[in-house]
Motif scaffolding. Sequence first.
Motif, PDB file in Angstrom:
ATOM      1  N   ARG A 171       0.911  -0.984   0.006  1.00  0.00           N
ATOM      2  CA  ARG A 171       0.165  -0.030  -0.310  1.00  0.00           C
ATOM      3  C   ARG A 171       0.731   1.282  -0.127  1.00  0.00           C
ATOM      4  NH1 ARG A 171      -5.319  -0.539   0.773  1.00  0.00           N
ATOM      5  NH2 ARG A 171      -5.906  -2.673   1.106  1.00  0.00           N
ATOM      6  N   VAL A 172       0.512   2.261  -0.768  1.00  0.00           N
ATOM      7  CA  VAL A 172       1.173   3.484  -0.935  1.00  0.00           C
ATOM      8  C   VAL A 172       1.073   4.225   0.821  1.00  0.00           C
ATOM      9  CG1 VAL A 172       1.169   5.705  -1.869  1.00  0.00           C
ATOM     10  CG2 VAL A 172       0.502   3.956  -3.214  1.00  0.00           C
ATOM     11  N   VAL A 173       2.241   4.671   1.092  1.00  0.00           N
ATOM     12  CA  VAL A 173       2.313   5.226   2.471  1.00  0.00           C
ATOM     13  C   VAL A 173       2.782   6.699   2.094  1.00  0.00           C
ATOM     14  CG1 VAL A 173       2.868   3.125   3.545  1.00  0.00           C
ATOM     15  CG2 VAL A 173       4.741   4.452   2.568  1.00  0.00           C
ATOM     16  N   GLU A 174       3.154   7.201   1.043  1.00  0.00           N
ATOM     17  CA  GLU A 174       3.515   8.432   0.800  1.00  0.00           C
ATOM     18  C   GLU A 174       3.351   8.803  -0.544  1.00  0.00           C
ATOM     19  OE1 GLU A 174       6.825  10.473   2.354  1.00  0.00           O
ATOM     20  OE2 GLU A 174       7.231   8.977   3.848  1.00  0.00           O
ATOM     21  N   SER A 175       2.836   9.967  -1.252  1.00  0.00           N
ATOM     22  CA  SER A 175       2.576   9.929  -2.668  1.00  0.00           C
ATOM     23  C   SER A 175       2.545  11.641  -2.981  1.00  0.00           C
ATOM     24  CB  SER A 175       1.078   9.423  -2.874  1.00  0.00           C
ATOM     25  OG  SER A 175       0.769   9.720  -4.502  1.00  0.00           O
ATOM     26  N   THR A 176       3.085  11.709  -4.239  1.00  0.00           N
ATOM     27  CA  THR A 176       3.065  12.997  -4.952  1.00  0.00           C
ATOM     28  C   THR A 176       2.132  12.676  -6.102  1.00  0.00           C
ATOM     29  OG1 THR A 176       5.167  12.779  -5.925  1.00  0.00           O
ATOM     30  CG2 THR A 176       5.288  14.036  -3.848  1.00  0.00           C
ATOM     31  N   SER A 177       1.486  11.639  -6.169  1.00  0.00           N
ATOM     32  CA  SER A 177       0.847  11.284  -7.539  1.00  0.00           C
ATOM     33  C   SER A 177      -0.916  11.455  -7.226  1.00  0.00           C
ATOM     34  CB  SER A 177       0.933   9.963  -7.753  1.00  0.00           C
ATOM     35  OG  SER A 177       0.177   9.328  -8.932  1.00  0.00           O
TER      36      SER A 177
END
Length: 333
Positions: A77-83
Amino acid sequence: MTSSTQIQLTSRPVGTPTSENFSTVSIDLPALGPDEVRVRNEFVSVDPYMRGRMNDTKSYVPPFGLDETMTGGAVGRVVESTSDTLPVGTAVLHGYGWRDVAQAPAAQFSALPETGLSLSVFLGAAGMTGLTAYVGLKRIAGLAEGESVFISGAAGAVGSIAGQVARKLGASRVIGSAGSAEKVAVLREKYGYDDAFNYKDAPVREQLRGLTPDGIDVYFDNVGGDHLEAALDRLNTGGRVALCGAISQYNDTQRAPGPDNLSNLVTRSLRLEGFTVGQHQDLQAEFAEKMTGWLHDGSVVFDETVVDGIGNAVDAFLDMMNGANTGKMLVRI
């Protein structure tokens, strides 16, 4: 700064790999750039094809680089994102296995549907493993209703699904081989095989002959070697072989001799075709719809052999190569 524990190949195995061929490193991850994500992996896949990537030889995928982190299937699972497309919390499938935390451009991750099933299923029955079984039987072998099928390595990740898919495609009889009495029992009692045998009990040729008095029409090959030779003896006229793997030979240091009965290809009009699942992604949507339904209604079942901790990933891989798994071998982070 976040660190990622990763497994690297430090030397190329000669014969059977050992833990000495690998190292565990800690990598500091930089801040995210534009349209990037950081993913905490939940499950990492270890698969037989990875043994071939440890050799510096030309194949359908590039070899692993020395002193570089290996790659392979993983879900997390994504835990940090700039998307904008993959916000925090999104479940994803990707190729950055052999590590606990992955970071890369968002385009290299695929969002997964929330199906109510464990994410691990997308590395096994509902993932590349299941698709391999489906492609091999439906497209490569062209399995028709009423035909008989032999599957080697039938208690492994692909084989355990292939037997059930064969039945879904209309096979009249499904025979499997495995490496222990316990696995043979699982094939008969859980995976719906009509019969099965332990290839360690007696020559494969003898055992397969005794179980297939009317021959076989399709052979799904995960093992190669004596299993392929035995199948060529028992294939009926017009029989087909889907060559998926040859795990019995992956650690060989000398070229293995070919089957002694290849003339059967001519006299019985047989067809052998090798395949890799990446060339058949056009079947992915069809397969996903069918397999999701089968898993939800319980008509397809699966096993997972789970090893905990990225630090034990090498042991999981080595155990899998030695047949310690029933169903899919996974590393749970």
